[in-house]
Design a protein around this motif. Structure first.
Motif, PDB file in Angstrom:
ATOM      1  N   VAL A 145      52.828 152.980  15.539  1.00 55.23           N
ATOM      2  CA  VAL A 145      52.545 152.137  16.701  1.00 55.23           C
ATOM      3  C   VAL A 145      51.690 151.001  16.164  1.00 55.23           C
ATOM      4  N   ASN A 146      52.174 149.794  16.312  1.00 56.58           N
ATOM      5  CA  ASN A 146      51.479 148.684  15.685  1.00 56.58           C
ATOM      6  C   ASN A 146      51.650 147.403  16.494  1.00 56.58           C
ATOM      7  N   ASP A 147      51.078 146.351  15.981  1.00 57.18           N
ATOM      8  CA  ASP A 147      51.070 145.076  16.687  1.00 57.18           C
ATOM      9  C   ASP A 147      52.455 144.416  16.653  1.00 57.18           C
ATOM     10  N   SER A 148      52.964 144.050  17.827  1.00 55.26           N
ATOM     11  CA  SER A 148      54.279 143.422  17.902  1.00 55.26           C
ATOM     12  C   SER A 148      54.309 142.105  17.132  1.00 55.26           C
ATOM     13  N   LEU A 149      53.192 141.384  17.123  1.00 54.95           N
ATOM     14  CA  LEU A 149      53.139 140.109  16.407  1.00 54.95           C
ATOM     15  C   LEU A 149      53.165 140.320  14.897  1.00 54.95           C
ATOM     16  N   SER A 150      52.491 141.356  14.437  1.00 55.44           N
ATOM     17  CA  SER A 150      52.523 141.668  13.004  1.00 55.44           C
ATOM     18  C   SER A 150      53.932 142.045  12.567  1.00 55.44           C
ATOM     19  N   PHE A 151      54.623 142.793  13.432  1.00 55.00           N
ATOM     20  CA  PHE A 151      55.987 143.201  13.094  1.00 55.00           C
ATOM     21  C   PHE A 151      56.911 141.994  13.014  1.00 55.00           C
ATOM     22  N   LEU A 152      56.804 141.077  13.967  1.00 58.86           N
ATOM     23  CA  LEU A 152      57.664 139.898  13.951  1.00 58.86           C
ATOM     24  C   LEU A 152      57.415 139.049  12.707  1.00 58.86           C
ATOM     25  N   ASP A 153      56.161 138.949  12.316  1.00 54.70           N
ATOM     26  CA  ASP A 153      55.846 138.209  11.097  1.00 54.70           C
ATOM     27  C   ASP A 153      56.416 138.930   9.870  1.00 54.70           C
ATOM     28  N   PHE A 154      56.303 140.242   9.849  1.00 56.87           N
ATOM     29  CA  PHE A 154      56.831 141.042   8.741  1.00 56.87           C
ATOM     30  C   PHE A 154      58.342 140.850   8.606  1.00 56.87           C
ATOM     31  N   LYS A 155      59.058 140.909   9.724  1.00 56.73           N
ATOM     32  CA  LYS A 155      60.509 140.747   9.681  1.00 56.73           C
ATOM     33  C   LYS A 155      60.919 139.323   9.303  1.00 56.73           C
ATOM     34  N   LYS A 156      60.059 138.366   9.619  1.00 52.97           N
ATOM     35  CA  LYS A 156      60.346 136.981   9.232  1.00 52.97           C
ATOM     36  C   LYS A 156      60.362 136.844   7.721  1.00 52.97           C
ATOM     37  N   HIS A 157      59.460 137.564   7.060  1.00 54.94           N
ATOM     38  CA  HIS A 157      59.381 137.501   5.603  1.00 54.94           C
ATOM     39  C   HIS A 157      60.307 138.512   4.917  1.00 54.94           C
ATOM     40  N   LYS A 158      60.620 139.605   5.622  1.00 50.19           N
ATOM     41  CA  LYS A 158      61.496 140.638   5.048  1.00 50.19           C
ATOM     42  C   LYS A 158      62.566 141.016   6.070  1.00 50.19           C
ATOM     43  N   PRO A 159      63.502 140.109   6.317  1.00 43.77           N
ATOM     44  CA  PRO A 159      64.500 140.352   7.371  1.00 43.77           C
ATOM     45  C   PRO A 159      65.411 141.544   7.087  1.00 43.77           C
ATOM     46  N   ASP A 160      65.502 141.954   5.823  1.00 46.86           N
ATOM     47  CA  ASP A 160      66.385 143.069   5.482  1.00 46.86           C
ATOM     48  C   ASP A 160      65.682 144.422   5.529  1.00 46.86           C
ATOM     49  N   ALA A 161      64.406 144.442   5.877  1.00 48.63           N
ATOM     50  CA  ALA A 161      63.668 145.704   5.941  1.00 48.63           C
ATOM     51  C   ALA A 161      64.317 146.631   6.969  1.00 48.63           C
ATOM     52  N   LYS A 162      64.476 147.895   6.607  1.00 49.38           N
ATOM     53  CA  LYS A 162      65.193 148.853   7.449  1.00 49.38           C
ATOM     54  C   LYS A 162      64.280 149.480   8.500  1.00 49.38           C
ATOM     55  N   VAL A 163      63.704 148.630   9.331  1.00 52.93           N
ATOM     56  CA  VAL A 163      62.852 149.092  10.425  1.00 52.93           C
ATOM     57  C   VAL A 163      63.184 148.288  11.678  1.00 52.93           C
ATOM     58  N   LYS A 164      62.833 148.852  12.835  1.00 52.26           N
ATOM     59  CA  LYS A 164      63.126 148.179  14.098  1.00 52.26           C
ATOM     60  C   LYS A 164      62.078 148.564  15.137  1.00 52.26           C
ATOM     61  N   ILE A 165      62.044 147.804  16.212  1.00 53.67           N
ATOM     62  CA  ILE A 165      61.180 148.137  17.342  1.00 53.67           C
ATOM     63  C   ILE A 165      61.982 148.975  18.328  1.00 53.67           C
ATOM     64  N   ALA A 166      61.479 150.178  18.600  1.00 51.04           N
ATOM     65  CA  ALA A 166      62.158 151.062  19.549  1.00 51.04           C
ATOM     66  C   ALA A 166      61.706 150.794  20.978  1.00 51.04           C
TER      67      ALA A 166
END
Length: 259
Positions: free
Chosen positions: A185-206
């Motif tokens: 459970v983490n910050d939605s803004l941190s996740f969006l920034d993470f995916k911006k830099h690593k779009p291929d990361a195998k994680v998602k928001i449930a």
């Protein structure tokens, strides 16, 4: 002639009064020193982190620099791990903590906050192939990677998760992608920034919690510094009024994150 005991008592009262006045006048101390010392993690992108060249940067770092500029002093950033970051205020290691610190009733008992300058929402993050966790209620009995003292960790625990302690967001994602935990459970803004830099990361928001568990974050300072709080509040208000805040916010998130 006053007794020695009376003189000693008067002396102690004068010292106490002077100490209290000095401690309460944080803004004057900062201006006299020409520096505001700011506690921050330095490992929490996009809020506070080191870029490819090793320079400290991030949303909160730029906010801190702007606040210092508007106070007429220089910023000095002092980095520390999250679990001990706030406690650094207690030993006067710095004057303020600027690190997406959420406003909570428990923290307000011991510290003062500026006006809030960021709103974030808890995101339930899982591996991309996970189909069993679709809501926060599905955390019951699952392992969630979180810092123990964060609001996100407390939210995960409240939903029945076993919290696996980590130092920050990146470690949470590492444990998740390696299969050592089921979620974070983490910050939605941190996740969006993470995916911006690593779009291929195998994680998602449930799931995202847009309700009462959304955090309002502010600059954290010691109690008894009304002048400092007022000065920081004015700096933040002026930044929003002249467009500086919007510019910084858009740079890191693509939108105004004060809403």
């Amino acid at each position: 002639m006053k007794s020695i005991r009376s003189l000693l008592l008067i002396g102690l009262l004068q010292v106490a009064a002077a100490t209290t006045a000095f401690a309460a006048d944080g803004l004057a101390q900062i201006k006299s020193a020409g520096v505001i010392k700011i506690g921050t993690e330095g490992t929490y992108a996009p809020f506070s982190f080191h870029d490819a060249s090793g320079q400290l940067t991030g949303f909160d770092v730029e906010i801190g620099r702007e606040i210092a500029k508007r106070l007429g002093v220089k910023p000095e950033f002092i980095e520390g791990k999250w679990d001990g970051l706030i406690a650094g205020l207690d030993v006067n290691r710095y004057d303020a903590v600027i690190n997406e610190v959420a406003i909570t009733d428990a923290r307000k008992v011991k510290y003062d906050f500026s006006d809030p300058y960021i709103v974030s929402h808890p995101a339930l993050i899982v591996r991309a192939d996970n189909t069993s966790i679709k809501s926060f209620d599905d955390l019951k009995g699952k392992k969630s990677a979180n810092t123990l003292t964060s609001n996100f960790g407390k939210l995960a625990a409240a939903r029945g998760a076993e919290v696996v302690p980590v130092q920050g967001f990146n470690e949470s994602i590492d444990l998740l992608t390696s299969g050592r935990v089921d979620a974070t459970v983490n910050d939605s803004l941190s996740f969006l920034d993470f995916k911006k830099h690593k779009p291929d990361a195998k994680v998602k928001i449930a799931a995202i919690d847009n309700g009462a568990d959304s955090d309002h974050s502010a600059v954290l300072i010691r109690k008894g510094n009304p002048e400092l709080k007022a000065a920081i509040d004015k700096a933040l208000q002026d930044m929003k009024a002249d467009g500086t805040y919007a510019k910084i916010s858009d740079k890191y998130f693509g939108k105004d994150v004060s809403q």
